[in-house]
Every structure is written in C-alpha cells, then in structure tokens.
Design an enzyme around this catalytic site. Structure first.
Site, mmCIF file in Angstrom:
data_model
loop_
_atom_site.group_PDB
_atom_site.id
_atom_site.type_symbol
_atom_site.label_atom_id
_atom_site.label_comp_id
_atom_site.label_asym_id
_atom_site.label_seq_id
_atom_site.Cartn_x
_atom_site.Cartn_y
_atom_site.Cartn_z
ATOM 1 N N LYS A 185 0.860 -1.187 0.000
ATOM 2 C CA LYS A 185 0.000 0.000 0.000
ATOM 3 C C LYS A 185 0.896 1.237 0.000
ATOM 4 O O LYS A 185 1.474 1.604 1.007
ATOM 5 C CB LYS A 185 -0.916 0.042 1.224
ATOM 6 C CG LYS A 185 -2.022 1.059 1.037
ATOM 7 C CD LYS A 185 -2.407 1.791 2.297
ATOM 8 C CE LYS A 185 -1.469 2.843 2.723
ATOM 9 N NZ LYS A 185 -1.280 3.993 1.819
ATOM 10 N N GLU A 261 10.061 1.327 10.331
ATOM 11 C CA GLU A 261 11.027 2.415 10.104
ATOM 12 C C GLU A 261 10.269 3.700 10.344
ATOM 13 O O GLU A 261 9.480 4.124 9.499
ATOM 14 C CB GLU A 261 11.545 2.383 8.657
ATOM 15 C CG GLU A 261 12.325 1.142 8.284
ATOM 16 C CD GLU A 261 13.648 1.023 9.011
ATOM 17 O OE1 GLU A 261 14.062 1.979 9.700
ATOM 18 O OE2 GLU A 261 14.259 -0.057 8.919
ATOM 19 N N CYS A 295 13.714 10.837 6.792
ATOM 20 C CA CYS A 295 13.787 10.565 8.233
ATOM 21 C C CYS A 295 15.234 10.620 8.713
ATOM 22 O O CYS A 295 15.497 10.772 9.891
ATOM 23 C CB CYS A 295 13.140 9.228 8.553
ATOM 24 S SG CYS A 295 13.715 7.922 7.487
ATOM 25 N N GLU A 392 10.263 16.529 13.989
ATOM 26 C CA GLU A 392 10.907 16.163 12.735
ATOM 27 C C GLU A 392 10.520 17.241 11.708
ATOM 28 O O GLU A 392 9.345 17.385 11.362
ATOM 29 C CB GLU A 392 10.418 14.781 12.301
ATOM 30 C CG GLU A 392 11.265 14.176 11.230
ATOM 31 C CD GLU A 392 10.894 12.730 10.955
ATOM 32 O OE1 GLU A 392 9.769 12.313 11.282
ATOM 33 O OE2 GLU A 392 11.738 12.021 10.389
#
Ligand code: ADP
Length: 492
Positions: A185, A261, A295, A392
């Site tokens: 997906k 992750e 990331c 982040e």
C-alpha cells in the site's frame, strides 16, 4: 520531445488501477482519487481508490499464492529480481520523471533514487540464493538440531511518499527473495511509482498474486481489517512514529511480526577539530537530500562554539546558492515540499524558533505563487526549547545551536524519543569512536552526511523503529526459523 510531452507520456503509461492477482482492476466501488503535482498543486491524474473489500481481495490473492511461491526455486526468485533491476535501470529517465512529477524532487535526485531503488533488487537477488540453516549436536550428544529458514508468509508493506520507488524496492526485494507474497500500500501522494514498479515486476516474470498493489485515500479503513483478520504474517511499515504506534497496537491483537522504520530527530555534531569543508559538505547532504524530507535528515545541528560562526557562514552561503524551482526544470536543486500541510508545518516551526530569538542567516520566507516551495533556510542561536529541536522538520530548514563540551552534546543529542541516525564530524579517532558508541541511534554518519546504502542495515532504536532493512539482516526480517529435533540412536 518537449518536457510537456514527456510528462504526459510517463503519466499516461502508468496503469491507474489496483494490481490484484496479476491483473489491473478498478476499485469495487469504482471510486478514484486525485494525484497532484506539488510543483503546481494541479492534478496529474486520477487513480483507483480501494476500499476494505479491495484490500481483502488483494490479501486473498497473496494468501493463495504463498505456498507455490515459497516452493519456487531460490534461483528463480533471484533472477526475477535481477531482471527487474535491469528493467528499472533501463527506464531510469521515465521513472525519474514520474517520481519528480508526483513527489517534487529535482530530476537529478530522482535519477539517484532510481539507481538506489534498483540496487535493492540487485542486492536481494544475491541474497535469495544464500538462505541457509544449521546443523548441530545437542550438548549431551543424543540429538541433532537441524535448523531451516522459511518465509514468514503473506506480508503487508506500507510505504511513505518521500522515496516513492526505493521504499518499495527495499521491502519488496527481501520479501520476494525470502519467498513471501505481499500486498503493497503506497502513500496516496505518490502511488504512480509503485504502480509502475508492479508493472516492471510482472514484466520480469513475478507470478500473479505474489505482489498486489492497493492504492487508497483511506489507509486506515483498508489496513486495519487486514491486520486484525489473522492472515497477515508480517507488517513492514515506513512512515511516521504516530502511525507506527497505531499499527503496532493493531498488530498486537493477532501477534503480527513487524518491521518499523519510523521518524527521526537526527543530531548533526561538528566538533572543533572537524574538517569544516567536510562538515559543510556533510551538512548539505544530510539536510538537503530530498529537500530535507527524509527521516535521516539532520534535524538538530550542534556546532562547537569555537567554529560555529565560520561553519554557519559557510553553510548558509552554500544554502543561499541553491536554486529553488520545479524539479523538472534543469538546474533546480530544491523542489517543492510535498503538500500544503508539509509546508505549513515548516513555516510554523521557523516562526516559533524566530519568536524565541533565532537568527535567520538565509531563507525563512515563503515565496509567492503556486506550488509548495520553501527556500533553503539556516537559523542560528536556536533555543534548545524551540519546537524545531523536538519535531521532525521534514523540510529545507537547518537549526544550528552551539555546545562546548563533549558530554553535554552527547547528553542533549540523546535527549529525544527518537534514535534513527546521528552525524559526527571530528578528526580525532578516539572521540569519533567514543561519541559514535554513546549516541543512542541505529546508524552513525562519521564525517559523512549520507548513511543510506542497500548493503547496510538501515534502521533505528527507541521510537525510531524496530528491525532493519537492507544489508545481510534485511532478508532475515522476512524469514522464520524452524528446527527439527532429530535423535540419533546408537547402532544396534
Ligand atoms: P507522513 O506523515 O509522512 O505522510 P504517515 O505515517 O502518515 O507519514 O504515512 C506513511 C504511510 O502510512 C502512508 O502510506 C499512509 O497512507 C499510511 N497510513 C497513514 N495512516 C495509516 C493508518 N491509520 N493505517 C495504515 N496506514 C496508514
């Protein structure tokens, strides 16, 4: 051919439908959703919008194909990946343009991702034929322990939008190599690269049902029943920590094995003995690869007070020299951010830092016009309680703060729930090893701003995730152990 023609052609060439059991099909409801170009905000195309029934159908196809696929010779699995690797490379230009159109990154970086993505298939084609087991006597000598490795079974793979092709190959590669079937997906912002990839794998000979691709605008509605349904044996997810937590909770109910992750908050540490040329190059790579939408991006820059002004001035000059524009335009270094929400978050973080007395060396102002552009931005004197330090950023904003003491910088660098990667710049070998060992992260870039490599175990500790992708351990995540207890009796 003009870029406009090429653009129309690559989008037209991608099937805009679900890929289930080797066939392209519409969503059962007939619904579609729009994919947009972040450089203009305009729609590129409509694609099938799967609902829960389509998800179930995709999983059924994966379940039905599992036994036959697990029994397929490793060499055959390997060669499919190898062929797909070659097809991807041969289509670098088309795939790069497609990726740039749906995701925004400059074409050069998109070409780089195509090569990186293809490399996962080469790496795992080499791993497919090296799955082995073990043989050992029990300590009392009475039994033999025979260990075999088997595929975990049907997998669910969920990928993000920032590396539309590589995040797919990094999961599909080891799953195919291990003998697992799967439902992929992709992120709703960037489904076209995944659909193109499904076509390539079919062309490379992947049997029907091994890979199924489900695109949807409502991930939660499609995924939750699959995870709770008891037939998915493994979830491999790359995305935000927030969504990762939700999925882990769903996996707990039916004890689904996971690889996660998740987010990062990477410290980028420059010591006073660092080679500043190397550190500035490293900062450009760690901050600006993918417009900072990674990331692994350097999120908090800690620079020793004695070199901070020089580092910041040199880094800001390089950042100010970058060309911002549509990724399809030659000479563009920095494309648009993914969407209005992504850019809005970056704007808020910068405003908060400035309100806490950060200085803007370059950037910091949203340009007029269409597309989600944001300029390369360098902030210094960033207060440690700024939201930038604990969020982040996912954008081209560098937040610099200073330190004086090694213990202090390690303590502050580790003072976060995340632990994906850290960057350390120093010419002192003792310090390099000392600090690398003390950082609570899964990866360290030592005098480099780039850690990603298909041959290396990628992943984090703490709330950055579970498990590793790539390297020798990448395939392990898709394999189970089974052991046979074999008594060996004495001759009569
Ligand atoms: P980002 O904030 O970078 O978009 P997300 O974690 O929201 O990252 O998305 C990563 C992937 O997870 C995407 O494919 C997205 O569609 C999917 N996703 C988001 N929410 C859910 C959910 N509740 N269940 C399953 N998948 C989800």
């Amino acid at each position: 051919m003009t870029i406009t023609d090429a653009r129309t052609d690559v989008v037209a060439a991608v099937p805009k439908r679900l890929f289930i059991d080797g066939a392209w099909t519409d969503a059962a409801s007939g619904s579609t959703f729009a994919v947009a170009d972040p450089a203009t905000g305009r729609e590129l195309c409509e694609i099938a919008d799967a609902g829960p029934d389509d998800g179930r159908r995709a999983l059924e196809a994966a379940v039905a194909a599992q036994e036959g696929w697990a029994a397929t010779a490793p060499r055959a699995r390997s060669e499919i990946l190898r062929r797909a690797h070659e097809i991807i490379l041969a289509r670098t230009e088309e795939l790069a343009l497609l990726m740039t159109l749906e995701m925004g990154k400059p074409l050069d970086q998109a070409r780089g991702e195509v090569a990186y993505a293809a490399e996962f298939f080469r790496w795992f084609s080499e791993e497919a034929v090296r799955i082995d087991g073990g043989y050992a006597p029990t300590p009392d000598g009475a039994n033999r322990i025979v260990v075999m490795r088997q595929p975990v079974g049907p997998c669910l793979l969920i990928t993000p939008w920032n590396f539309p092709l590589a995040m797919g190959t990094r999961k599909i590669g080891p799953a195919v190599a291990a003998g697992c079937t799967m439902v992929l997906k992709p992120a709703p912002q960037t489904p076209l690269s995944s659909l193109a990839l499904a076509g390539i794998l079919a062309e490379a000979g992947l049997p029907a049902g091994v890979l199924n691709v489900v695109t949807t605008s409502d991930a939660a509605a499609v995924i939750e029943p699959l995870l709770r349904g008891g037939r998915v044996r493994k979830l491999s997810f790359t995305g935000s920590t927030q969504v990762g937590r939700i999925l882990l909770a769903q996996c707990a109910d039916t004890v689904v094995r996971t690889s996660m992750e998740l987010g990062g908050n990477a410290p980028f540490i420059v010591f006073d003995d660092a080679d500043l040329d190397v550190a500035v190059d490293g900062a450009m790579a760690a901050k600006m690869r993918n417009m900072g939408e990674a990331c692994t991006a350097a999120n908090r820059m800690f620079v020793h007070r004695s070199v901070a002004d020089e580092f910041a001035a040199r880094f800001a000059e390089r950042m100010a020299g970058l060309t911002v524009g549509p990724g399809t335009e030659p000479g563009t270094d920095v494309g648009p951010l993914i969407d209005a929400a992504g850019r809005g978050k970056v704007e808020e973080l910068v405003a908060d830092a400035v309100a806490r007395d950060a200085k803007v060396l370059t950037g910091g102002t949203t340009p007029e016009g269409s597309g989600y552009f944001y300029p390369p931005t360098v902030l210094t004197d960033v207060a440690r309680d700024s939201a930038l330090m604990s969020t982040e950023i996912f954008g081209p904003v560098a937040a610099i703060t200073t330190f004086e003491d090694e213990d202090d910088v390690v303590r502050v660098a580790n003072d976060t729930d995340w632990g994906l990667v850290g960057y350390v710049f120093t010419r002192d070998l003792d310090r390099a090893i000392r600090v690398s060992e003390r950082l609570e992260v899964g990866m360290v870039g030592l005098n480099t701003g780039l850690v990603s490599n298909p041959a290396a175990p990628f992943g984090g500790v703490k709330q950055s995730g579970l498990g590793r992708e790539g390297g020798r351990v990448g395939i392990e995540e898709f394999l189970e152990y089974k052991y046979l207890a074999v008594p060996v009796r004495a001759a009569k």
